[in-house]
Design a protein around this motif. Sequence first.
Motif, mmCIF file in Angstrom:
data_model
loop_
_atom_site.group_PDB
_atom_site.id
_atom_site.type_symbol
_atom_site.label_atom_id
_atom_site.label_comp_id
_atom_site.label_asym_id
_atom_site.label_seq_id
_atom_site.Cartn_x
_atom_site.Cartn_y
_atom_site.Cartn_z
ATOM 1 N N UNK A 95 0.806 -1.227 0.000
ATOM 2 C CA UNK A 95 0.000 0.000 0.000
ATOM 3 C C UNK A 95 0.837 1.273 0.000
ATOM 4 N N UNK A 96 2.089 1.174 -0.439
ATOM 5 C CA UNK A 96 2.874 2.390 -0.635
ATOM 6 C C UNK A 96 2.373 3.158 -1.859
ATOM 7 N N UNK A 97 1.798 2.422 -2.796
ATOM 8 C CA UNK A 97 1.160 3.038 -3.959
ATOM 9 C C UNK A 97 -0.343 3.135 -3.675
ATOM 10 N N UNK A 98 -0.914 4.341 -3.628
ATOM 11 C CA UNK A 98 -2.283 4.510 -3.135
ATOM 12 C C UNK A 98 -3.342 4.042 -4.128
ATOM 13 N N UNK A 99 -4.168 3.058 -3.761
ATOM 14 C CA UNK A 99 -5.249 2.638 -4.655
ATOM 15 C C UNK A 99 -6.277 3.725 -4.897
ATOM 16 N N UNK A 122 8.041 11.696 -4.580
ATOM 17 C CA UNK A 122 8.618 11.669 -3.235
ATOM 18 C C UNK A 122 8.444 10.267 -2.681
ATOM 19 N N UNK A 123 9.464 9.794 -1.938
ATOM 20 C CA UNK A 123 9.427 8.452 -1.355
ATOM 21 C C UNK A 123 9.553 8.590 0.160
ATOM 22 N N UNK A 124 8.425 8.499 0.855
ATOM 23 C CA UNK A 124 8.425 8.662 2.301
ATOM 24 C C UNK A 124 8.780 7.343 2.992
ATOM 25 N N UNK A 125 9.403 7.478 4.162
ATOM 26 C CA UNK A 125 9.676 6.307 4.979
ATOM 27 C C UNK A 125 10.796 5.427 4.472
ATOM 28 N N UNK A 126 11.613 5.907 3.541
ATOM 29 C CA UNK A 126 12.714 5.111 3.001
ATOM 30 C C UNK A 126 14.036 5.766 3.362
ATOM 31 N N UNK A 127 15.056 4.940 3.524
ATOM 32 C CA UNK A 127 16.363 5.451 3.922
ATOM 33 C C UNK A 127 16.997 6.259 2.789
ATOM 34 N N UNK A 132 18.688 7.006 -2.809
ATOM 35 C CA UNK A 132 19.812 7.317 -3.697
ATOM 36 C C UNK A 132 20.016 6.210 -4.737
ATOM 37 N N UNK A 133 19.939 4.944 -4.293
ATOM 38 C CA UNK A 133 20.133 3.841 -5.235
ATOM 39 C C UNK A 133 18.986 3.763 -6.238
ATOM 40 N N UNK A 134 17.760 4.052 -5.780
ATOM 41 C CA UNK A 134 16.622 4.058 -6.703
ATOM 42 C C UNK A 134 16.774 5.162 -7.741
ATOM 43 N N UNK A 135 17.199 6.350 -7.283
ATOM 44 C CA UNK A 135 17.417 7.477 -8.201
ATOM 45 C C UNK A 135 18.463 7.108 -9.240
ATOM 46 N N UNK A 136 19.577 6.520 -8.791
ATOM 47 C CA UNK A 136 20.650 6.158 -9.716
ATOM 48 C C UNK A 136 20.215 5.046 -10.660
ATOM 49 N N UNK A 137 19.438 4.083 -10.157
ATOM 50 C CA UNK A 137 19.013 2.945 -10.974
ATOM 51 C C UNK A 137 18.207 3.403 -12.184
ATOM 52 N N UNK A 138 17.196 4.232 -11.960
ATOM 53 C CA UNK A 138 16.324 4.627 -13.057
ATOM 54 C C UNK A 138 17.067 5.455 -14.106
ATOM 55 N N UNK A 139 18.011 6.270 -13.671
ATOM 56 C CA UNK A 139 18.743 7.075 -14.636
ATOM 57 C C UNK A 139 19.798 6.262 -15.374
ATOM 58 N N UNK A 140 20.435 5.332 -14.674
ATOM 59 C CA UNK A 140 21.383 4.447 -15.352
ATOM 60 C C UNK A 140 20.659 3.520 -16.319
ATOM 61 N N UNK A 193 2.594 11.149 -7.835
ATOM 62 C CA UNK A 193 2.069 10.910 -6.491
ATOM 63 C C UNK A 193 3.224 10.773 -5.513
ATOM 64 N N UNK A 194 2.906 10.894 -4.245
ATOM 65 C CA UNK A 194 3.888 10.698 -3.184
ATOM 66 C C UNK A 194 3.776 9.279 -2.655
ATOM 67 N N UNK A 195 4.874 8.570 -2.656
ATOM 68 C CA UNK A 195 4.853 7.183 -2.197
ATOM 69 C C UNK A 195 4.916 7.144 -0.672
ATOM 70 N N UNK A 196 3.936 6.503 -0.071
ATOM 71 C CA UNK A 196 3.822 6.467 1.386
ATOM 72 C C UNK A 196 4.714 5.372 1.977
ATOM 73 N N UNK A 197 4.977 5.425 3.283
ATOM 74 C CA UNK A 197 5.692 4.326 3.936
ATOM 75 C C UNK A 197 4.842 3.056 3.919
#
Length: 316
Positions: A95-99, A122-127, A132-140, A193-197
Motif C-alpha cells: 500500500x505504498x502506492x495509493x489505490x 517523493x518516497x516517504x519512509x525510506x532510507x 539514492x540507489x533508486x534514483x541512480x538505478x532509473x537514470x542508469x 504521487x507521493x509514495x507512502x511508507x
Amino acid sequence: MYLSIVVPCMNEEDVIPTLVARLSAAITPWCDSSEIILVDDGSTDGTWEAIQDARLLCPDVVGVRLSANRGHQIALTAGLEAATGERIMMLDADLQDPPELLGDMMSMMDQGYDVVYGRRIERQGESLFKRATAYAFYRLLNAMSDVPIPRDTGDFRLVNRTTLDAVLAMPERARFIRGMFAWAGFRQIGIEYTRAPREVGETKYPFRAMLRFAVDAMTSFSTKPLKLATRLSFASLGITALMAVYVAYSLILYQTAPGWASVVLAISFFSGVQLLTLGIMGEYIGRLYVEAKNRPLYFVSEELRDTPSAALRKSA
C-alpha cells in the motif's frame, strides 16, 4: 466496465484486510463489477489463509496460489494472466502506492490513453541509501536501455486489455514488467504521487534482490553492456600498446623498467577487464540458456474463484 486489480503478495498476511478494504472503497464509485486478484507467491506465513478470509468478506477477491516462490515479476505475470477485466490495475500489497488514485487513472484513460503509470515524486519512509540507489538505478537504466523507460516508476499502473495482451504475448522468462510495457508502446501518460511508507511489515526487496533486479532490467532491454565490454577490451589493448612503447623506449636508453608494483598493477588491471568482460557475456549467455529450456514461468497450486482462469488451466 469490468475492472481487474492484480496484487502480488509475499508474506503479507497482516496487510491483506486493509488492502482489500481500501481497494473495495476505491473501486465502488467507478465499476459495477470487478475482481481483486491476490497472488500468493509462495508465502511462508498465513498470507493464503488471510486471502481465504478476505474472500469470505468480499466476493470480488480472487486468490491465486503459486506452487513455489517465483519472485515478484513472475507473481505479477501470473495475476495478469488470470485477469479477465477490460481494464487492469496493478500495485504492490504494501500500500505504498495509493489505490485511491484509481479514479484519476480511470479519468485519464477515458481521454484515450492505453496506459496510465504512477510516477513517484517523493518516497516517504525510506532510507537515504534506498532513495539514492533508486534514483541512480532509473537514470542508469535509461542511459543503458535501448527503449526509453519512464523514470521513477514502478509497476503501479492502469492498462487496457489491448496493451496487456500485447505484453503477455512476450515470451521471455526474466521479466521486467515496467520495461515491457514501455517497449510495447501505445499511448501512455504518467500521474505523479507521493509514495507512502509501508503499512506494516518490512520490505521484501533487500539490497541483494534489488541488485539482481537491476541486472535483469539492464540485460533485458539493452545490449550496451556487451558493447561496453568490447570498448573496455579495445581500451586495454590501447594501454598495452602505450606500455610496450614505454618499455621499448626504456630499453633503447638502457634504463630498466622501474619496480614490480607497476607490473602487478598492469596485471591486475587487465585481469579485471577480462573478468568484467566474461561476467557481462556470462549474464547474456545465462539468459539464453534459461530461455532455451522453455520451462513454464510458474505453476498454480490453488485458485479461489468461481470459474478456473487460464492460468490455472495452463498449470493443470
